[in-house]
Design a protein around this motif. Structure first.
Motif, PDB file in Angstrom:
ATOM      1  N   THR A  71     -17.169 -38.948  26.980  1.00 17.48           N
ATOM      2  CA  THR A  71     -16.860 -39.808  25.839  1.00 17.48           C
ATOM      3  C   THR A  71     -16.378 -38.948  24.677  1.00 17.48           C
ATOM      4  O   THR A  71     -16.469 -37.709  24.717  1.00 17.48           O
ATOM      5  N   GLU A  72     -15.891 -39.586  23.630  1.00 18.08           N
ATOM      6  CA  GLU A  72     -15.475 -38.846  22.440  1.00 18.08           C
ATOM      7  C   GLU A  72     -16.666 -38.124  21.815  1.00 18.08           C
ATOM      8  O   GLU A  72     -16.532 -36.996  21.329  1.00 18.08           O
ATOM      9  N   GLU A  73     -17.827 -38.771  21.835  1.00 13.23           N
ATOM     10  CA  GLU A  73     -19.029 -38.151  21.274  1.00 13.23           C
ATOM     11  C   GLU A  73     -19.372 -36.865  22.024  1.00 13.23           C
ATOM     12  O   GLU A  73     -19.612 -35.819  21.414  1.00 13.23           O
ATOM     13  N   LEU A  74     -19.399 -36.936  23.347  1.00 10.84           N
ATOM     14  CA  LEU A  74     -19.706 -35.762  24.151  1.00 10.84           C
ATOM     15  C   LEU A  74     -18.660 -34.671  23.934  1.00 10.84           C
ATOM     16  O   LEU A  74     -18.996 -33.485  23.786  1.00 10.84           O
ATOM     17  N   ALA A  75     -17.389 -35.063  23.891  1.00  8.81           N
ATOM     18  CA  ALA A  75     -16.308 -34.088  23.684  1.00  8.81           C
ATOM     19  C   ALA A  75     -16.462 -33.381  22.340  1.00  8.81           C
ATOM     20  O   ALA A  75     -16.256 -32.160  22.244  1.00  8.81           O
ATOM     21  N   ASP A  76     -16.844 -34.107  21.308  1.00 12.35           N
ATOM     22  CA  ASP A  76     -17.053 -33.497  19.987  1.00 12.35           C
ATOM     23  C   ASP A  76     -18.175 -32.465  20.039  1.00 12.35           C
ATOM     24  O   ASP A  76     -18.054 -31.362  19.488  1.00 12.35           O
ATOM     25  N   TYR A  77     -19.276 -32.821  20.678  1.00 15.31           N
ATOM     26  CA  TYR A  77     -20.414 -31.912  20.762  1.00 15.31           C
ATOM     27  C   TYR A  77     -20.055 -30.650  21.558  1.00 15.31           C
ATOM     28  O   TYR A  77     -20.414 -29.531  21.170  1.00 15.31           O
ATOM     29  N   VAL A  78     -19.379 -30.841  22.661  1.00 14.84           N
ATOM     30  CA  VAL A  78     -19.006 -29.700  23.502  1.00 14.84           C
ATOM     31  C   VAL A  78     -18.021 -28.788  22.767  1.00 14.84           C
ATOM     32  O   VAL A  78     -18.123 -27.558  22.832  1.00 14.84           O
ATOM     33  N   ASN A  79     -17.079 -29.383  22.041  1.00 14.71           N
ATOM     34  CA  ASN A  79     -16.116 -28.571  21.284  1.00 14.71           C
ATOM     35  C   ASN A  79     -16.814 -27.746  20.214  1.00 14.71           C
ATOM     36  O   ASN A  79     -16.455 -26.586  19.971  1.00 14.71           O
ATOM     37  N   GLU A  80     -17.832 -28.321  19.563  1.00 18.27           N
ATOM     38  CA  GLU A  80     -18.573 -27.574  18.547  1.00 18.27           C
ATOM     39  C   GLU A  80     -19.300 -26.389  19.187  1.00 18.27           C
ATOM     40  O   GLU A  80     -19.330 -25.284  18.633  1.00 18.27           O
ATOM     41  N   TYR A  81     -19.880 -26.626  20.351  1.00 18.52           N
ATOM     42  CA  TYR A  81     -20.569 -25.554  21.082  1.00 18.52           C
ATOM     43  C   TYR A  81     -19.580 -24.448  21.466  1.00 18.52           C
ATOM     44  O   TYR A  81     -19.845 -23.259  21.255  1.00 18.52           O
ATOM     45  N   VAL A 167     -31.658  -8.809  19.090  1.00 24.50           N
ATOM     46  CA  VAL A 167     -31.369  -9.942  19.977  1.00 24.50           C
ATOM     47  C   VAL A 167     -31.385 -11.223  19.150  1.00 24.50           C
ATOM     48  O   VAL A 167     -32.380 -11.536  18.486  1.00 24.50           O
ATOM     49  N   ASP A 168     -30.274 -11.954  19.172  1.00 25.39           N
ATOM     50  CA  ASP A 168     -30.145 -13.220  18.446  1.00 25.39           C
ATOM     51  C   ASP A 168     -30.274 -14.377  19.424  1.00 25.39           C
ATOM     52  O   ASP A 168     -29.534 -14.435  20.425  1.00 25.39           O
ATOM     53  N   LEU A 169     -31.189 -15.289  19.142  1.00 22.75           N
ATOM     54  CA  LEU A 169     -31.446 -16.434  20.016  1.00 22.75           C
ATOM     55  C   LEU A 169     -31.023 -17.720  19.307  1.00 22.75           C
ATOM     56  O   LEU A 169     -31.443 -17.981  18.185  1.00 22.75           O
ATOM     57  N   HIS A 170     -30.193 -18.514  19.973  1.00 25.42           N
ATOM     58  CA  HIS A 170     -29.659 -19.741  19.364  1.00 25.42           C
ATOM     59  C   HIS A 170     -29.915 -20.944  20.272  1.00 25.42           C
ATOM     60  O   HIS A 170     -29.808 -20.845  21.499  1.00 25.42           O
ATOM     61  N   ILE A 171     -30.214 -22.073  19.639  1.00 27.87           N
ATOM     62  CA  ILE A 171     -30.296 -23.352  20.348  1.00 27.87           C
ATOM     63  C   ILE A 171     -29.338 -24.320  19.676  1.00 27.87           C
ATOM     64  O   ILE A 171     -29.340 -24.462  18.450  1.00 27.87           O
ATOM     65  N   TYR A 172     -28.509 -24.957  20.493  1.00 25.79           N
ATOM     66  CA  TYR A 172     -27.609 -25.998  19.984  1.00 25.79           C
ATOM     67  C   TYR A 172     -28.064 -27.318  20.587  1.00 25.79           C
ATOM     68  O   TYR A 172     -27.982 -27.538  21.796  1.00 25.79           O
ATOM     69  N   GLN A 173     -28.590 -28.198  19.746  1.00 26.94           N
ATOM     70  CA  GLN A 173     -29.092 -29.501  20.186  1.00 26.94           C
ATOM     71  C   GLN A 173     -28.532 -30.574  19.252  1.00 26.94           C
ATOM     72  O   GLN A 173     -29.200 -31.033  18.328  1.00 26.94           O
ATOM     73  N   PRO A 174     -27.289 -30.993  19.480  1.00 30.23           N
ATOM     74  CA  PRO A 174     -26.607 -31.892  18.539  1.00 30.23           C
ATOM     75  C   PRO A 174     -27.231 -33.272  18.401  1.00 30.23           C
ATOM     76  O   PRO A 174     -27.031 -33.948  17.392  1.00 30.23           O
ATOM     77  N   PRO A 180     -31.403 -29.701  11.864  1.00 31.38           N
ATOM     78  CA  PRO A 180     -30.013 -29.307  12.129  1.00 31.38           C
ATOM     79  C   PRO A 180     -29.731 -29.182  13.625  1.00 31.38           C
ATOM     80  O   PRO A 180     -30.655 -29.017  14.432  1.00 31.38           O
ATOM     81  N   ALA A 181     -28.458 -29.261  13.969  1.00 30.61           N
ATOM     82  CA  ALA A 181     -28.069 -29.127  15.377  1.00 30.61           C
ATOM     83  C   ALA A 181     -28.265 -27.704  15.873  1.00 30.61           C
ATOM     84  O   ALA A 181     -28.585 -27.476  17.039  1.00 30.61           O
ATOM     85  N   TRP A 182     -28.048 -26.735  14.975  1.00 29.26           N
ATOM     86  CA  TRP A 182     -28.187 -25.328  15.334  1.00 29.26           C
ATOM     87  C   TRP A 182     -29.484 -24.757  14.784  1.00 29.26           C
ATOM     88  O   TRP A 182     -29.807 -24.935  13.614  1.00 29.26           O
TER      89      TRP A 182
END
Length: 376
Positions: A71-81, A167-174, A180-182
């Motif tokens: 979907t457009e929503e999923l595509a937006d999230y994936v593009n941000e990642y 070591v930098d650890l990141h979580i992306y959970q939009p 926040p997402a990040w």
């Protein structure tokens, strides 16, 4: 998807509750719709990064079984990642490793979403993409990320011959429920190794026969939660306390706080009981007093073009009243057009009331007020 006994994704559980490892092996590893949706999002993200494509090029693409669609929503999230991963490459150099299997020990190994070792070999970046829409997962003290980092240091750091310093650890959970997402944190190699030693020790204890059952927040995704004696006892104690006094107003504040803190665990236990019974019913087992029924979605047109034509022929306007798009919808359109437009002066977020939440909630506490003070 089947997971190993000591999977990094469940390290927060097995490192505390040793008995859960053997107990949950008595139950089938059934994939939920949320897990399958997350795998679909991960696959799309990996495809975009490996092929250098924008997620919108896969719009309307379905999963192999047709269960999910881009979907457009999923595509937006994936593009941000993907944008973030590419920005890390610009900052640190190096070659990102996508969906890479790493091994800290023979028992503790898993697949990391993204690993990047800087071109000078001094900075290791780990990113985990979580598509779940529930409770926010923190990067700080996250044992899953730590396991990936330890595995990457052992295998990738040695191969490249660098001396990793940070070591930098990141979580992306939009789609996290709050915050926040990040979310990110940094650790030194010595800090990571200390946690690694602790985890390796827990594995050794479990393999040697340690089977203690320790209930807690880590129980949430355990397959054995509905049959766990420790969780059952905890739920019974909380339930007895809750129903021992019919009038909550007669209880002291300390007693009410205790009930509130245990209510989620009782609720989660009952949810696990229902899920277990449903799984048994779906496998053909009779469940006295209950039955399986269809879960129906919202009604929709079988063929939109045919519906439009039929309604127009009968003098009915096929389209709903035109409405102004929401701020979120407009912001997504602006992002896709690569334009910069500040809408803050046009947007308001009305207050609908107040909620009582745990102190760990990220939102600021309201100041003491006569309207909110509890009466003695």
């Amino acid at each position: 998807m089947s997971h190993s006994r000591f999977a990094p994704s469940s390290a927060h559980r097995w490192s505390v509750c040793h008995g859960s490892v053997a107990l949950q092996e008595q139950f089938p590893d059934v994939s939920s719709v949320y897990a399958r949706e997350g795998s679909f999002a991960h696959d799309l993200a990996a495809r975009c990064l490996l092929n250098g494509k924008n997620a919108y090029s896969y719009l309307r693409t379905k999963s192999r079984d047709g269960e999910f669609e881009v979907t457009e929503e999923l595509a937006d999230y994936v593009n941000e990642y993907c944008d973030f991963v590419e920005s890390m490459v610009l900052v640190f150099g190096g070659e990102p490793l996508i969906e890479t299997r790493v091994r800290f020990t023979d028992e503790i190994q898993g697949t990391a979403d993204m690993i990047l070792l800087s071109v000078d070999g001094e900075t290791l970046t780990i990113v985990d993409f979580k598509y779940g829409a529930g409770e926010a997962v923190e990067a700080k003290d996250n044992k899953q990320l730590i396991c990936y980092a330890l595995g990457a240091m052992r295998e990738i750091g040695v191969v490249h011959g660098g001396v990793i310093k940070s070591v930098d650890l990141h979580i992306y959970q939009p789609r996290a429920r709050s915050g926040p997402a990040w979310r990110e944190t940094s650790m030194t190699v010595s800090e990571l190794e200390a946690v690694g030693e602790h985890l390796a020790k827990q594995v050794a204890l479990i393999k040697a026969g340690s089977n203690s059952l320790v209930p807690g927040n880590h129980c949430k995704f355990c397959r054995a939660v509905a049959a766990c004696p420790a969780r059952h006892e905890e739920a019974q104690v909380a339930a007895k306390a809750a129903f021992g006094e019919a009038n909550p107003a007669a209880l002291a504040t300390a007693d009410l706080v205790n009930l509130m803190q245990n209510s989620d665990r009782v609720r989660e236990f009952l949810d696990a009981v229902k899920a277990t019974l449903q799984q048994r019913a779906e496998r053909g087992q009779h469940v006295p007093g209950f039955k399986l029924v269809q879960r129906l979605g919202n009604r929709s047109w079988k063929d939109k073009a045919e519906a439009e034509s039929h309604l127009s022929m009968n003098g009915i306007d096929a389209y709903a009243e035109r409405k102004l798009a929401t701020p979120s919808q407009v912001e997504k359109r602006i992002a896709r057009s690569n334009r910069k437009l500040n809408l803050s002066a046009l947007i308001e977020r009305p207050v609908r009331g107040v909620d009582l939440v745990p102190e760990s909630d990220k939102r600021p506490a309201l100041p003491p007020s006569a309207d909110f003070k509890l009466k003695p």
